[in-house]
Scaffold this active site. Sequence first.
Site, short mmCIF file in Angstrom:
data_model
loop_
_atom_site.label_atom_id
_atom_site.label_comp_id
_atom_site.label_asym_id
_atom_site.label_seq_id
_atom_site.Cartn_x
_atom_site.Cartn_y
_atom_site.Cartn_z
N ASP A 14 -4.32 -3.31 -19.57
CA ASP A 14 -4.23 -3.55 -21.02
C ASP A 14 -5.54 -3.14 -21.70
O ASP A 14 -5.54 -2.59 -22.81
CB ASP A 14 -3.94 -5.03 -21.31
CG ASP A 14 -2.69 -5.52 -20.61
OD1 ASP A 14 -1.73 -4.73 -20.51
OD2 ASP A 14 -2.66 -6.67 -20.15
N ALA A 25 0.79 -1.23 0.00
CA ALA A 25 0.00 0.00 0.00
C ALA A 25 0.82 1.28 0.00
O ALA A 25 0.28 2.36 -0.26
CB ALA A 25 -0.93 0.01 1.21
N HIS A 34 -0.41 -10.85 -19.67
CA HIS A 34 -0.22 -9.45 -19.24
C HIS A 34 1.24 -9.02 -19.40
O HIS A 34 1.81 -8.38 -18.54
CB HIS A 34 -0.68 -9.29 -17.79
CG HIS A 34 -0.61 -7.88 -17.27
ND1 HIS A 34 -1.23 -6.81 -17.89
CD2 HIS A 34 0.03 -7.35 -16.19
CE1 HIS A 34 -0.99 -5.70 -17.21
NE2 HIS A 34 -0.22 -6.00 -16.18
N ARG A 85 9.29 -1.71 -12.44
CA ARG A 85 10.19 -1.90 -13.57
C ARG A 85 11.01 -0.65 -13.78
O ARG A 85 10.51 0.46 -13.69
CB ARG A 85 9.35 -2.18 -14.82
CG ARG A 85 9.92 -3.27 -15.68
CD ARG A 85 8.89 -3.91 -16.60
NE ARG A 85 7.87 -3.06 -17.13
CZ ARG A 85 7.68 -2.87 -18.43
NH1 ARG A 85 8.49 -3.41 -19.31
NH2 ARG A 85 6.68 -2.15 -18.85
N ILE A 110 -1.89 -7.97 -8.85
CA ILE A 110 -1.39 -6.96 -9.78
C ILE A 110 0.12 -7.14 -9.99
O ILE A 110 0.65 -6.84 -11.06
CB ILE A 110 -1.67 -5.54 -9.23
CG1 ILE A 110 -3.18 -5.25 -9.27
CG2 ILE A 110 -0.90 -4.47 -10.00
CD1 ILE A 110 -3.58 -3.95 -8.58
N SER A 111 0.81 -7.66 -8.98
CA SER A 111 2.28 -7.78 -9.01
C SER A 111 2.76 -8.53 -10.24
O SER A 111 2.32 -9.64 -10.51
CB SER A 111 2.76 -8.51 -7.76
OG SER A 111 2.25 -7.93 -6.58
#
Length: 331
Positions: A151, A9, A179, A82, A118-119
Site C-alpha cells: 500500500d 515459495a 490492508h 485473488r 503477507i497472506s
Amino acid sequence: MVKAVVAGASGGIGQPLSLLLKLSPLVDELALYDVVNTPGVATDLSHISSTAKVTGYLPKDEGGKAAFKDADIIVIPAGIPRKPGMTRDDLFNINAGIVKGLIEIAAEVAPKAFILVISNPVNSTVPIAAEVLKAKGVFNPQRLFGVTTLDIVRAETFVAEIGGKKTGSELTVPVVGGHSGETIVPLFSQVSPSVAIPDDKYDALVNRVQFGGDEVVKAKDGAGSATLSMAYAGFRFAEKVLKAIKGEKGLVEPSFVYLNGIPGGDVVAKATGLDFFSVPIELGPNGAEKASNPLANITEKEKTLVEAAVKGLKTNIEKGISFAHNPPQKL
C-alpha cells in the site's frame, strides 16, 4: 548466520520474493517451503552466485519443521491468489487455515523468529497468528508483522506521478489502518517532502491506493493478482527487519501489529479501540521497538477515512480471532 524462510515459495509472490532474498547479502541460508515444486525452485535459485545457501522442502517427511527450524525470519506469502470478482474476504477460510498451520509449525521449531505475514486477508491472518502464538506460549508482539508495504509502495508511486517527482521512492507516504479496501488510509497530509494533492484529484487518488490490487487483477485478465509488486514490497520490509537485526538505526515502516505489545502502540489502541492497526514502526534488534501515533495531526478528510477503517478492521480482527479458536471442520 541469518536464516530466512519463505513459506509459499513456489507461488506467484513466493518465487520472485525468494529470488530477491537470494540476492540479498544479509541472508546466509534461505529455506523454501511449499506444497509443490519447492525442490525445483530451490535448485534453480541455488545456481545464482550470491551468498545464501538455498534448500527446498515439501510437506512430506516433516518438511515444514525442517524448513522452519531455527529460522531468524519467516516470510509467509502462502495462500491462493485473488481472482476477478473476488474480495480479499472470499479468500478467508482457505488462506486462514494455511496461515494457522504454518504458524503452528513456527511456534514449535522457531519460536523466536520474526514472522512477516503477507497472506491475505492480513487484517485477519495476523490476529490468527497472534492467537496461535499465544496458545503456544511464545507470542512476542514485537516479532509479528502484517506486511502492508505494498500500500505504501503504491502510494509513493501514485503521489510521485501527481507531484511530478522522478521516483516515488524519494517520498515518505504514511499509509495506516489495515490492508484491504477502505481499511487502507493514506495520509497525504503527512507526505515528506510535501506534495500538494489537488482537491479534484484527492478522492480518486485515495481510491487508487485502496483498490490498486483490483487494477492489477483486471489488467491480468483473470491470470493472477499483484505478485511482482507484492514480492518487492515483502522484500523491502524483510530487508529493513534484517538490517535492524544487524544494528542499523532509523529504519521506519508502517506495519499491521498488535498495538498493546509495542512501546507507544497503546496510544493508537486507545484512540481506535482496536488491538491491531498498521502504524509507523521503528525497527531494531528486538523487532518493533517503537510505534508512532500517525493520527495526531490528520485532516478532516483523513479522520473520515480512519473512522471507516476502524469500523472495517473491528470486523476483520474479530473474524480472525474467532477462526483461530473455532476453525471450520474439514469435510
